[in-house]
Scaffold this active site. Structure first.
Site, PDB file in Angstrom:
ATOM      1  N   ALA A 173      -4.805   7.763  -3.654  1.00 25.21           N
ATOM      2  CA  ALA A 173      -3.434   7.334  -3.946  1.00 25.21           C
ATOM      3  C   ALA A 173      -3.505   5.841  -4.301  1.00 25.21           C
ATOM      4  O   ALA A 173      -3.387   4.969  -3.444  1.00 25.21           O
ATOM      5  CB  ALA A 173      -2.551   7.559  -2.733  1.00 25.21           C
ATOM      6  N   SER A 201       0.851  -1.182   0.000  1.00 31.71           N
ATOM      7  CA  SER A 201       0.000   0.000   0.000  1.00 31.71           C
ATOM      8  C   SER A 201       0.888   1.233   0.000  1.00 31.71           C
ATOM      9  O   SER A 201       2.051   1.146  -0.410  1.00 31.71           O
ATOM     10  CB  SER A 201      -0.941  -0.044   1.216  1.00 31.71           C
ATOM     11  OG  SER A 201      -1.920   0.958   1.108  1.00 31.71           O
ATOM     12  N   ASN A 202       0.382   2.358   0.435  1.00 33.03           N
ATOM     13  CA  ASN A 202       1.194   3.577   0.515  1.00 33.03           C
ATOM     14  C   ASN A 202       0.719   4.403   1.706  1.00 33.03           C
ATOM     15  O   ASN A 202      -0.252   4.047   2.368  1.00 33.03           O
ATOM     16  CB  ASN A 202       1.115   4.364  -0.798  1.00 33.03           C
ATOM     17  CG  ASN A 202      -0.287   4.801  -1.109  1.00 33.03           C
ATOM     18  OD1 ASN A 202      -0.874   5.611  -0.411  1.00 33.03           O
ATOM     19  ND2 ASN A 202      -0.864   4.216  -2.160  1.00 33.03           N
ATOM     20  N   ALA A 203       1.421   5.506   1.949  1.00 40.30           N
ATOM     21  CA  ALA A 203       1.221   6.265   3.193  1.00 40.30           C
ATOM     22  C   ALA A 203       0.107   7.308   3.110  1.00 40.30           C
ATOM     23  O   ALA A 203      -0.007   8.150   3.996  1.00 40.30           O
ATOM     24  CB  ALA A 203       2.529   6.945   3.583  1.00 40.30           C
ATOM     25  N   SER A 204      -0.728   7.254   2.088  1.00 38.18           N
ATOM     26  CA  SER A 204      -1.806   8.241   1.987  1.00 38.18           C
ATOM     27  C   SER A 204      -2.719   8.189   3.210  1.00 38.18           C
ATOM     28  O   SER A 204      -3.176   7.119   3.614  1.00 38.18           O
ATOM     29  CB  SER A 204      -2.631   7.962   0.729  1.00 38.18           C
ATOM     30  OG  SER A 204      -3.842   8.688   0.786  1.00 38.18           O
TER      31      SER A 204
END
Ligand code: CTP
Ligand code: CA
Length: 210
Positions: A92, A25-28
């Site tokens: 994101a 995943s990502n840090a959004s």
């Protein structure tokens, strides 16, 4: 009751599973998309918020559809699109996913491992292809050559506007953005709390389209 048309807003990250318990995943944080959804609802729009997993409360008056993966986000957005007159894609979205999702839990083998990754669906590009009379606003998170890269994305995804977004703003309560048109001109720029930027963006779109 809302007296303005319905908007489709995407927010937060997506997750792409390697097995049943592990994902990329990502840090959004989802804060920008949620701030936009809140500002839109306050302005009188009906709002469908397609949201990846975030630690945020659904703003009052907003219809939230929870999704995890990019494929789920795509399906939810394409289902909601027909009832919406405008789209703001602040999510994101993961660009890649493991080629296969393993059922159960992958055990370690005692050595390095390689995961084959394939591209996910581009949700915004698909919305751009089917947008018909709808207006579409994309987001571009750029570390370098921000305007040039953002303009390429606007054109590739058939957007009417793109918000050039500051990568240092991830997770923060404030942001600094530019709103770019298909000729590459900067129509507006806003700096400050995400809530204020969201209100300015909605106000700007409202005066442009309604
Ligand atoms: N987006 C999308 N689906 C994807 C990837 C991106 O809908 N699979 C959307 C985002 O929500 C955003 C816009 O496309 O509105 C641009 O996202 P960004 O990550 O900045 O650009 P990409 O096209 O993914 O290119 P790259 O990450 O390589 O810069
Ligand atoms: Ca991307």
């Amino acid at each position: 009751m809302p007296d303005l048309p319905r908007l489709l807003i995407t927010a937060g990250p997506t997750r792409e599973y390697l097995d049943d318990v592990r994902y990329l995943s990502n840090a959004s944080s989802g804060k920008m998309g949620y701030a936009i959804a809140e500002a839109a609802a306050k302005a009188g729009y009906a709002v469908t918020l397609v949201s990846g997993p975030v630690d945020l409360t659904c703003p009052t008056g907003v219809d939230r559809v929870d999704v995890e993966t990019t494929a789920e986000m795509r399906k939810a957005c394409m289902g909601a699109l027909t009832s919406c007159e405008g789209v703001i894609a602040a999510a994101a979205v993961c660009d890649y996913r493991p080629a296969t999702r393993i059922i159960g839990k992958l055990a370690k083998t005692g050595g390095p491992m390689t995961v084959e990754m394939i591209e996910t669906d581009d949700v915004l590009a698909e919305i751009g292809r089917c947008k018909e009379a709808r207006w579409v606003v994309g987001f571009a998170l750029e570390a370098e050559n921000a305007r040039e890269r953002a303009l390429q994305k606007l054109r590739a995804k058939n957007c009417d506007w793109i918000v050039v977004n500051d990568p240092t703003a991830i997770g923060s309560d404030s942001n600094s953005v530019e709103l770019m048109d298909p000729a590459g001109a900067i129509a507006a720029e806003w700096t400050g709390p995400k809530s204020a930027i969201a209100a300015s963006l909605i106000d700007w779109l409202h005066s442009r389209y309604d």
